[in-house]
Design a protein around this motif. Structure first.
Motif, PDB file in Angstrom:
ATOM      1  N   ILE A 106       0.865  -1.174   0.000  1.00  0.00           N
ATOM      2  CA  ILE A 106       0.000   0.000   0.000  1.00  0.00           C
ATOM      3  C   ILE A 106       0.899   1.221   0.000  1.00  0.00           C
ATOM      4  N   LYS A 107       0.598   2.175  -0.864  1.00  0.00           N
ATOM      5  CA  LYS A 107       1.372   3.412  -0.939  1.00  0.00           C
ATOM      6  C   LYS A 107       0.515   4.568  -0.422  1.00  0.00           C
ATOM      7  N   LEU A 108       1.016   5.256   0.586  1.00  0.00           N
ATOM      8  CA  LEU A 108       0.339   6.417   1.155  1.00  0.00           C
ATOM      9  C   LEU A 108       1.262   7.626   1.079  1.00  0.00           C
ATOM     10  N   LEU A 109       0.668   8.796   0.853  1.00  0.00           N
ATOM     11  CA  LEU A 109       1.433  10.043   0.824  1.00  0.00           C
ATOM     12  C   LEU A 109       1.209  10.823   2.111  1.00  0.00           C
ATOM     13  N   ILE A 110       2.264  11.470   2.568  1.00  0.00           N
ATOM     14  CA  ILE A 110       2.183  12.425   3.675  1.00  0.00           C
ATOM     15  C   ILE A 110       2.525  13.760   3.047  1.00  0.00           C
ATOM     16  N   ALA A 111       1.532  14.633   2.950  1.00  0.00           N
ATOM     17  CA  ALA A 111       1.689  15.871   2.177  1.00  0.00           C
ATOM     18  C   ALA A 111       1.321  17.079   3.025  1.00  0.00           C
ATOM     19  N   GLY A 156       2.048  21.705   3.419  1.00  0.00           N
ATOM     20  CA  GLY A 156       2.898  22.853   3.158  1.00  0.00           C
ATOM     21  C   GLY A 156       4.271  22.743   3.803  1.00  0.00           C
ATOM     22  N   PHE A 157       5.033  23.767   3.591  1.00  0.00           N
ATOM     23  CA  PHE A 157       6.403  23.879   4.099  1.00  0.00           C
ATOM     24  C   PHE A 157       6.405  23.913   5.631  1.00  0.00           C
ATOM     25  N   GLY A 158       7.177  23.010   6.240  1.00  0.00           N
ATOM     26  CA  GLY A 158       7.387  23.055   7.678  1.00  0.00           C
ATOM     27  C   GLY A 158       6.239  22.572   8.542  1.00  0.00           C
ATOM     28  N   VAL A 159       5.333  21.748   7.991  1.00  0.00           N
ATOM     29  CA  VAL A 159       4.197  21.298   8.800  1.00  0.00           C
ATOM     30  C   VAL A 159       4.490  20.036   9.603  1.00  0.00           C
ATOM     31  N   GLY A 160       5.605  19.340   9.325  1.00  0.00           N
ATOM     32  CA  GLY A 160       5.967  18.161  10.098  1.00  0.00           C
ATOM     33  C   GLY A 160       5.895  16.840   9.349  1.00  0.00           C
ATOM     34  N   LYS A 161       5.930  16.886   8.031  1.00  0.00           N
ATOM     35  CA  LYS A 161       5.827  15.663   7.223  1.00  0.00           C
ATOM     36  C   LYS A 161       7.000  14.716   7.489  1.00  0.00           C
ATOM     37  N   THR A 162       8.211  15.235   7.470  1.00  0.00           N
ATOM     38  CA  THR A 162       9.404  14.422   7.723  1.00  0.00           C
ATOM     39  C   THR A 162       9.339  13.828   9.122  1.00  0.00           C
ATOM     40  N   THR A 163       8.883  14.622  10.072  1.00  0.00           N
ATOM     41  CA  THR A 163       8.770  14.172  11.461  1.00  0.00           C
ATOM     42  C   THR A 163       7.773  13.033  11.582  1.00  0.00           C
ATOM     43  N   LEU A 164       6.610  13.152  10.927  1.00  0.00           N
ATOM     44  CA  LEU A 164       5.587  12.112  11.012  1.00  0.00           C
ATOM     45  C   LEU A 164       6.088  10.809  10.395  1.00  0.00           C
ATOM     46  N   VAL A 165       6.699  10.878   9.223  1.00  0.00           N
ATOM     47  CA  VAL A 165       7.223   9.662   8.596  1.00  0.00           C
ATOM     48  C   VAL A 165       8.253   9.007   9.515  1.00  0.00           C
ATOM     49  N   GLY A 166       9.127   9.796  10.087  1.00  0.00           N
ATOM     50  CA  GLY A 166      10.146   9.260  10.991  1.00  0.00           C
ATOM     51  C   GLY A 166       9.566   8.663  12.260  1.00  0.00           C
ATOM     52  N   LEU A 201       5.303   4.670   2.987  1.00  0.00           N
ATOM     53  CA  LEU A 201       4.969   6.073   3.217  1.00  0.00           C
ATOM     54  C   LEU A 201       5.914   6.953   2.407  1.00  0.00           C
ATOM     55  N   PHE A 202       5.331   7.889   1.676  1.00  0.00           N
ATOM     56  CA  PHE A 202       6.114   8.842   0.902  1.00  0.00           C
ATOM     57  C   PHE A 202       5.753  10.247   1.358  1.00  0.00           C
ATOM     58  N   GLY A 203       6.702  10.932   1.981  1.00  0.00           N
ATOM     59  CA  GLY A 203       6.506  12.325   2.366  1.00  0.00           C
ATOM     60  C   GLY A 203       6.879  13.230   1.210  1.00  0.00           C
ATOM     61  N   SER A 253       2.558  10.683  -6.529  1.00  0.00           N
ATOM     62  CA  SER A 253       1.146  10.303  -6.435  1.00  0.00           C
ATOM     63  C   SER A 253       0.803   9.040  -7.214  1.00  0.00           C
ATOM     64  N   VAL A 254       1.643   8.675  -8.168  1.00  0.00           N
ATOM     65  CA  VAL A 254       1.357   7.491  -8.976  1.00  0.00           C
ATOM     66  C   VAL A 254       1.292   6.261  -8.072  1.00  0.00           C
ATOM     67  N   GLY A 255       0.144   5.587  -8.093  1.00  0.00           N
ATOM     68  CA  GLY A 255      -0.039   4.374  -7.304  1.00  0.00           C
ATOM     69  C   GLY A 255      -0.459   4.596  -5.859  1.00  0.00           C
ATOM     70  N   ALA A 256      -0.536   5.839  -5.420  1.00  0.00           N
ATOM     71  CA  ALA A 256      -0.953   6.107  -4.038  1.00  0.00           C
ATOM     72  C   ALA A 256      -2.457   5.882  -3.904  1.00  0.00           C
ATOM     73  N   ILE A 257      -2.860   5.215  -2.828  1.00  0.00           N
ATOM     74  CA  ILE A 257      -4.291   4.985  -2.617  1.00  0.00           C
ATOM     75  C   ILE A 257      -4.909   6.014  -1.674  1.00  0.00           C
ATOM     76  N   GLY A 258      -4.074   6.844  -1.063  1.00  0.00           N
ATOM     77  CA  GLY A 258      -4.594   7.867  -0.160  1.00  0.00           C
ATOM     78  C   GLY A 258      -3.486   8.760   0.351  1.00  0.00           C
ATOM     79  N   ALA A 259      -3.900   9.828   1.046  1.00  0.00           N
ATOM     80  CA  ALA A 259      -2.923  10.808   1.537  1.00  0.00           C
ATOM     81  C   ALA A 259      -3.361  11.406   2.852  1.00  0.00           C
ATOM     82  N   VAL A 260      -2.379  11.812   3.610  1.00  0.00           N
ATOM     83  CA  VAL A 260      -2.581  12.646   4.797  1.00  0.00           C
ATOM     84  C   VAL A 260      -2.152  14.046   4.407  1.00  0.00           C
ATOM     85  N   VAL A 261      -3.058  15.016   4.578  1.00  0.00           N
ATOM     86  CA  VAL A 261      -2.674  16.419   4.424  1.00  0.00           C
ATOM     87  C   VAL A 261      -2.378  16.906   5.832  1.00  0.00           C
ATOM     88  N   LEU A 262      -1.100  17.095   6.113  1.00  0.00           N
ATOM     89  CA  LEU A 262      -0.677  17.566   7.425  1.00  0.00           C
ATOM     90  C   LEU A 262      -0.767  19.088   7.433  1.00  0.00           C
TER      91      LEU A 262
END
Length: 197
Positions: free
Chosen positions: A20-25, A27-37, A89-91, A106-115
């Motif tokens: 399953i491929k999910l995106l963590i998306a 704006g700038f500085g919202v914590g995407k890298t932190t959430l994936v980690g 997970l792809f941030g 986004s190719v192949g992603a089934i959903g996303a988190v907008v942080l």
């Protein structure tokens, strides 16, 4: 429990593994890298670079003055649910000039988190629009930064002009359980969306 790659060496077993491929998306500085980690079972792949003087003309550091690095391509993490199910997970990068990467991610992603960062909520509009226009199911997770005012989920929904069926959840991107709860909510939303279709 995480499973080593060597356990999948049998070609017959490789054919049974679902991913399953999910995106963590967001704006700038919202914590995407932190959430994936926070939620990845492996040390995440990060493509961060130091912010430079050159970028000050294009990077608005209002509200994130202490930020010293930025994602320039992607963050990558993995969660093994069981031997047959793996979540990738792809941030995404948050700065406008790197948004061309979103199309490929986004190719192949089934959903996303907008942080979202409630101190800079307008920066979430572009991500919301991106997933709405492509029909990719998403949830909005408001990252509760230290010292930031906490808003009710309905207030955030109203401010972002989200329809009633888009889940909104408060989270702490630094906390593994909180990040995991956001992903569970996303998967539930994806299932509910698929059932309606």
């Amino acid at each position: 429990m995480a499973y080593a790659i060597s356990e999948y060496a049998d070609p017959d077993r490789l054919n049974t593994v679902q991913t399953i491929k999910l995106l963590i998306a967001g704006g700038f500085g919202v914590g995407k890298t932190t959430l994936v980690g926070a939620v990845s079972e492996i040390a995440p792949l990060r493509t961060e670079e130091r912010l430079s003087e050159i970028g000050t003309a294009v990077d608005d550091l209002t509200g994130v003055e202490g930020k010293s690095t930025t994602t320039v391509a992607l963050d990558f993490g993995r969660i093994t649910i069981n031997p047959e199910l793996v979540v990738y997970l792809f941030g995404t990068p948050g700065q406008d000039r790197f948004w061309f990467v979103w199309k490929e991610l986004s190719v192949g992603a089934i959903g996303a988190v907008v942080l979202a960062d409630t101190r800079r909520l307008p920066e979430s509009f572009a991500a919301v629009d991106y997933f709405e226009s492509r029909g990719i199911p998403f949830v909005v997770a408001a990252n509760c930064f230290d010292g930031a005012e906490i808003y009710a989920e309905d207030e955030i929904r109203g401010a972002l002009d989200l329809s009633a069926d888009i889940p909104v959840q408060l989270c702490d991107a630094r906390n593994r359980e909180s990040a995991k709860n956001v992903l569970v909510r996303l998967l539930e939303h994806i299932q509910a969306t698929a059932a309606v279709r």
